[in-house]
Design a protein around this motif. Structure first.
Motif, short mmCIF file in Angstrom:
data_model
loop_
_atom_site.label_atom_id
_atom_site.label_comp_id
_atom_site.label_asym_id
_atom_site.label_seq_id
_atom_site.Cartn_x
_atom_site.Cartn_y
_atom_site.Cartn_z
N SER A 84 -17.61 2.41 4.43
CA SER A 84 -16.99 1.04 4.31
C SER A 84 -16.13 1.11 5.58
N GLY A 85 -15.91 1.95 6.22
CA GLY A 85 -14.77 2.09 7.34
C GLY A 85 -13.45 2.65 6.86
N VAL A 391 -5.47 7.57 2.65
CA VAL A 391 -6.59 6.55 2.91
C VAL A 391 -6.12 5.55 3.83
N PHE A 392 -6.78 5.16 5.08
CA PHE A 392 -6.36 4.10 5.91
C PHE A 392 -7.52 3.03 5.76
N GLY A 393 -7.27 1.85 5.71
CA GLY A 393 -8.04 0.78 5.67
C GLY A 393 -7.59 -0.51 6.73
N ASP A 394 -8.32 -1.59 6.37
CA ASP A 394 -8.02 -2.74 7.19
C ASP A 394 -7.98 -4.11 6.38
#
Length: 399
Positions: A84-85, A391-394
């Motif tokens: 998922s990125g 947890v790192f997302g965009d």
């Protein structure tokens, strides 16, 4: 909770080493007040209570060892980028606030606090009333070290409360407690488990067993048994039960020899029905309860077993899950014993007295855990942390 810089933490520990050395005469003087008020009939507790120059040197060494260890906080455990990125990182993190309840040993006031602090945890210290004066002066040293480096003395707090107040503290702590370590006997452990509202890590109960197999080197066995029983009777790693294989060559003569050696060392020997046939003058164990008992005294049970399987079964049924040892020259038998005995530490041809943070390469320890979560065995600096996911997302959403 604020994460302290490693340099700041190490400066506090450096200050503490100097302060303890400066205050050693006062520490020993306050300890003498505790010794004079103590009932010396309980030799094990009395031995734990003593603070002399060697003990003060040991406190300083313990702080230095922890200062020299890597900071356990923020260590990367795993890192993965998902399809998922999302980038998922798992790092070590402090527990938050720890409470330890312990009896008689002023050096725990040093070791527990230094470990908790270096791992970025606040700690409440509930020492026994028998070490009151010793613990008060050590707390003052901690507070001086903290404040000299611009930190609040609330990082390390000695609780001056009785049993009833302790019960209320456990039920309604003034702030969130994340972990409690009762370091003592069965009564203390039951008390804490009954009244606490957070995780409890059990520590302190020994009741350690040693099995002498039929192919054991007898000279080794005698040396190990004597050391494990008499080196330090107040240690939770001291030996309590010896199981001797009936098939060992010269069984009766060896039993008599071991009995004489233990008697000469001042050890009271209790026996099972089988050993009683050889040692008629010895007291037979009165009931099954004795098998569960940790002695903390110059006292031991000697019993006979048919084979390694019976020894393993007895140890798993009765022991405290702390330490167990096999004396054998057969490595396959040793492997079977060590794999199947359910204890925190298992030994082959060695004394149980090595179950200790310093002896096992861990360094200073908060306790010896007999629990399986979150850690078993010596609870050192690396074990006084939990973990945390980053947890790192965009703008990620789950669909």
């Amino acid at each position: 909770m604020k994460l302290l810089n490693t340099t700041v933490k190490n400066k506090v520990l450096g200050s503490m080493m100097k302060i303890i050395d400066r205050e050693r005469a006062n520490i020993i003087k306050e300890n003498k007040k505790d010794l004079e008020a103590f009932n010396k009939e309980d030799q094990a507790l009395y031995d734990r209570l003593i603070v002399n120059h060697d003990k003060v040197d040991g406190m300083i060494r313990a702080i230095e060892e922890v200062r020299e260890q890597d900071d356990p906080v923020g260590k990367l455990k795993s890192e993965v980028v998902l399809e998922s990125g999302l980038k998922v990182t798992n790092k070590t993190a402090p527990f938050g606030t720890i409470m330890i309840i312990y009896e008689s040993r002023p050096d725990v006031t040093i070791e527990a606090a230094v470990l908790a602090f270096k791992a970025n945890n606040k700690i409440f210290l509930k020492g026994g009333k028998e070490a009151y004066n010793s613990n008060v002066v050590l707390e003052k040293c901690w507070h001086e070290a903290l404040e000299a480096n611009g930190l609040s003395k609330d990082w390390i707090t000695l609780l001056h409360i009785n049993r009833q107040e302790t019960q209320e503290f456990l039920k309604h702590p003034p702030e969130q407690l994340d972990l409690i370590v009762p370091r003592g006997g069965e009564r203390l452990i039951r008390f804490v488990k009954e009244h606490s509202t957070c995780a409890v890590l059990v520590s302190g109960r020994g009741n350690n067993f040693l099995y002498v197999a039929e192919d054991a080197d007898w000279e080794k066995a005698v040396k190990v048994i004597l050391n494990a029983k008499t080196d330090k009777i107040s240690g939770c790693n001291a030996l309590d039960k010896v199981l001797i294989d009936k098939r060992i060559p010269g069984y009766r003569d060896k039993v008599k020899e071991l009995d004489k050696i233990l008697e000469a060392a001042g050890v009271e020997v209790l026996v099972d029905r089988n050993i009683k046939q050889t040692l008629g003058q010895r007291t037979e164990i009165p009931n099954k309860d004795i098998w569960y008992e940790e002695f903390l005294a110059l006292k031991i049970v000697m019993a006979a077993v048919d084979n390694v399987d019976e020894a393993i079964a007895m140890i798993n049924e009765y022991s405290g899950g702390h330490s167990a040892s096999i004396l054998t020259e057969n490595t396959d038998k040793a492997q079977k014993f060590m794999e199947q005995v359910d204890s925190a530490a298992v030994y082959h041809n060695a004394s149980t007295r090595f179950t200790d943070g310093g002896q096992m390469g861990v360094g200073a320890e908060l306790a010896i855990s007999t629990d399986k979560l979150h850690h078993r065995g010596p609870l050192g600096l690396k074990q006084l942390v939990t973990n945390k996911y980053y947890v790192f997302g965009d703008g990620h959403i789950r669909t």
